[in-house]
Design a protein around this motif. Structure first.
Motif, PDB file in Angstrom:
ATOM      1  N   UNK A   1      60.162  -3.530  16.467  1.00  0.00           N
ATOM      2  CA  UNK A   1      59.381  -2.324  16.169  1.00  0.00           C
ATOM      3  C   UNK A   1      60.363  -1.195  15.887  1.00  0.00           C
ATOM      4  N   UNK A   2      60.222  -0.577  14.717  1.00  0.00           N
ATOM      5  CA  UNK A   2      61.171   0.482  14.345  1.00  0.00           C
ATOM      6  C   UNK A   2      60.484   1.830  14.275  1.00  0.00           C
ATOM      7  N   UNK A   3      61.099   2.806  14.906  1.00  0.00           N
ATOM      8  CA  UNK A   3      60.652   4.208  14.743  1.00  0.00           C
ATOM      9  C   UNK A   3      61.871   5.006  14.297  1.00  0.00           C
ATOM     10  N   UNK A   4      61.870   5.417  13.038  1.00  0.00           N
ATOM     11  CA  UNK A   4      63.020   6.125  12.492  1.00  0.00           C
ATOM     12  C   UNK A   4      62.631   7.573  12.216  1.00  0.00           C
ATOM     13  N   UNK A   5      62.428   8.329  13.281  1.00  0.00           N
ATOM     14  CA  UNK A   5      61.989   9.722  13.150  1.00  0.00           C
ATOM     15  C   UNK A   5      63.153  10.707  13.161  1.00  0.00           C
ATOM     16  N   UNK A   6      64.380  10.173  13.300  1.00  0.00           N
ATOM     17  CA  UNK A   6      65.556  11.048  13.404  1.00  0.00           C
ATOM     18  C   UNK A   6      66.299  11.199  12.091  1.00  0.00           C
TER      19      UNK A   6
END
Ligand code: BES
Ligand code: MN
Ligand code: ZN
Length: 492
Positions: A238-243
């Motif tokens: 699961x990827x969260x690339x909010x940066x």
């Protein structure tokens, strides 16, 4: 999916108080002074509220405690709940106070007159977290969701905005608890992967890797655990690339053994049913990823879980079998019940190879020995990096989630020596949690800050805690969300 109680914020309208149904929470300070809303309630009750807060019973109450005044005269409400809370409570006190309300609120609606208190969002978080109930398999409709909560505050919009991030945490915690509470015939590896894939509606990028792909990657260590089960092994990313675009992510890795019979090294029957929670690490990783997505965290975080079932069968791994990990190291499987580390070894290696993470944290219900050492109050934390570990412990302390650092060391590592392979999967009874951590460290690259959190004692417990009913606690979702916010998030 279990949802936190619906919670709204609004301004005080004293003329409607007589008609409020359900229960009314009234907050009073140690000086026993009633605010304008409480004064109206008192008037309607012909002085009964004032009588109570001037009594010895009130004087003996601690901050965060509640008392119920049933069938109040002059009100339609079925009860008035008096909550004692200082003007500016600490976040922990405010949460406990909210939890105390949730514990006794009953199934109906609740209106809380917050009387100018700060940290309303923490009070609300406490109400939400302690209000959790796992009712998926209850046929009694009474077991259904709880009534709505209305918070009467001086600045409704500000309170609602402050609660948004807390609600994201509560929803992450609820997701974790639902997963951990689910029985293993329901939460199979396939159902688990489907539930994670569904997180993509929140903006997470989710990829499910099937057995053929895991074989191609050389994950012989992970695959040998699920080999005896009819449920296929999977790894979900699961990827969260909010940066920022080029910032290396934090990697969270979870043990997801949907049921741990022990395999051929079969566990005793008594208490084996508890092993439905052996996917607790994966559950926490999933909950954190959901929270980060819901609150649109400005950070890069990847969550990876190894989903397997540890069953005995004619095809199961035997004690004495030698398997080859993705890293290339060979492992002599002395005990098929020490399976969590076999799963994590390959997922940890894959995470580092694929994402070159800034740091790695793994979570696992890894050893019974950590329960002997720390009981159910603290998770065991192992780390190769003092600064990183200090950040993690600080985040846990801020969230009041118990965490205690344990040692690593080369003398423990020596206990894993195998005559025929590169290592054995167990080190013997002494220091069982530490040798498990040493095993994992063999799959951490030099220079990568890493922490291993053994949550066997805290993931699911038989008695309720301040913020959780009995069963799955969701331990760690708030700590990791806090760590991301404090250390990994882009600030303006
Ligand atoms: N899942 C268990 C650990 C566990 C025990 C979690 C109790 C939650 C509650 C783990 O896979 C296991 O079986 N560990 C063994 C290791 C041993 C064989 C070296 C243990 O702790 O007994
Ligand atoms: Mn086991
Ligand atoms: Zn296990």
């Amino acid at each position: 999916m279990t949802q936190p109680a619906a919670l709204t914020f609004g301004a005080l309208d004293i003329d409607t108080l007589a008609e409020v149904t359900g229960r009314i929470g009234v907050i009073v300070d140690e000086d026993a002074k009633l605010d304008i809303g409480a004064r109206r309630i008192n008037k309607l009750m012909r002085g009964a509220l004032k009588g109570f807060v001037e009594s010895d019973a009130f004087a003996k109450m601690n901050a965060g405690e509640v008392r119920v005044l049933h069938a109040p005269l002059g009100l339609i409400a079925e009860a008035v709940i008096v909550l004692r809370l200082p003007k500016r409570p600490e976040s922990g006190t405010a949460r406990k106070a909210g939890a105390a309300l949730a514990k006794i609120r009953g199934k109906g609606a609740m209106t809380v007159l917050t009387a100018g208190r700060t940290r309303i969002e923490d009070l609300a978080l406490g109400i939400a977290l302690r209000g959790y109930a796992f009712t998926d398999h209850k046929s009694d409709p009474e077991a259904g969701p709880e009534g709505a909560v209305h918070m009467v505050v001086s600045a409704p919009e500000a309170a609602e905005a402050a609660y948004a991030d807390k609600l994201a945490q509560a929803e992450g915690v609820f997701f974790t608890r639902d997963l951990v509470n689910a029985p293993a015939n329901v939460l199979t590896t396939t159902k688990f992967a489907d539930d994670l894939a569904a997180l993509s509606v929140h903006g997470l990028d989710v990829d499910v890797m099937e057995e053929a792909e895991l074989e191609d990657l050389g994950m012989g260590s992970l695959l040998c655990v699920g080999q005896g089960s009819d449920s296929p092994s999977k790894v979900v990313v699961m990827k969260w690339m909010g940066g920022e675009k080029d910032t290396a992510p934090l990697a969270l890795v979870g043990k997801g053994v949907v049921f741990d019979t022990g395999g051929i090294s079969l566990k005793p029957a008594a208490g084996m049913e508890d092993m439905t929670m052996d996917m607790g690490g994966a559950g926490v990783v999933a909950g954190v990823m959901k929270t980060l997505a819901l609150r649109k965290a400005r950070a890069n975080v990847v969550g990876l879980v190894g989903l397997v079932e540890n069953m005995p069968s004619g095809n199961a791994t035997r004690p004495g079998d030698v398997v080859t990990s993705m890293k290339g190291d060979t492992i002599e499987v002395i005990n098929t019940d020490a399976e969590g580390r076999l799963v994590l070894a390959d997922v940890l290696w894959y995470a580092q190879e694929t994402f070159k993470p800034a740091a790695v944290i793994d979570l696992a219900t890894l050893t019974g020995a950590i329960i002997i050492g720390l009981g159910h109050d603290n998770a065991g934390v192992f780390s190769n990096d003092d600064r990183f570990c200090a950040d993690l412990l600080k985040a846990a302390a801020s969230e009041n989630e118990g965490a205690w650092r344990m040692p690593l060391g080369s003398s423990y590592d020596a206990l894993l020596k195998s005559r025929i392979a590169d290592m054995k999967n167990i080190g013997g009874r002494p220091a069982g949690s530490i040798t498990a951590a040493q095993f994992l460290q063999r799959f951490i690259k030099e220079g990568t800050p890493w922490a291993h959190i053994d949550i066997a004692g805290v993931a699911s417990i038989s008695k309720g805690t301040d913020l959780s009913p009995a069963g799955a606690t969701g331990w760690g979702v708030r700590t990791l969300d806090r760590l991301v916010a404090d250390v990994y998030e882009t600030k303006d």
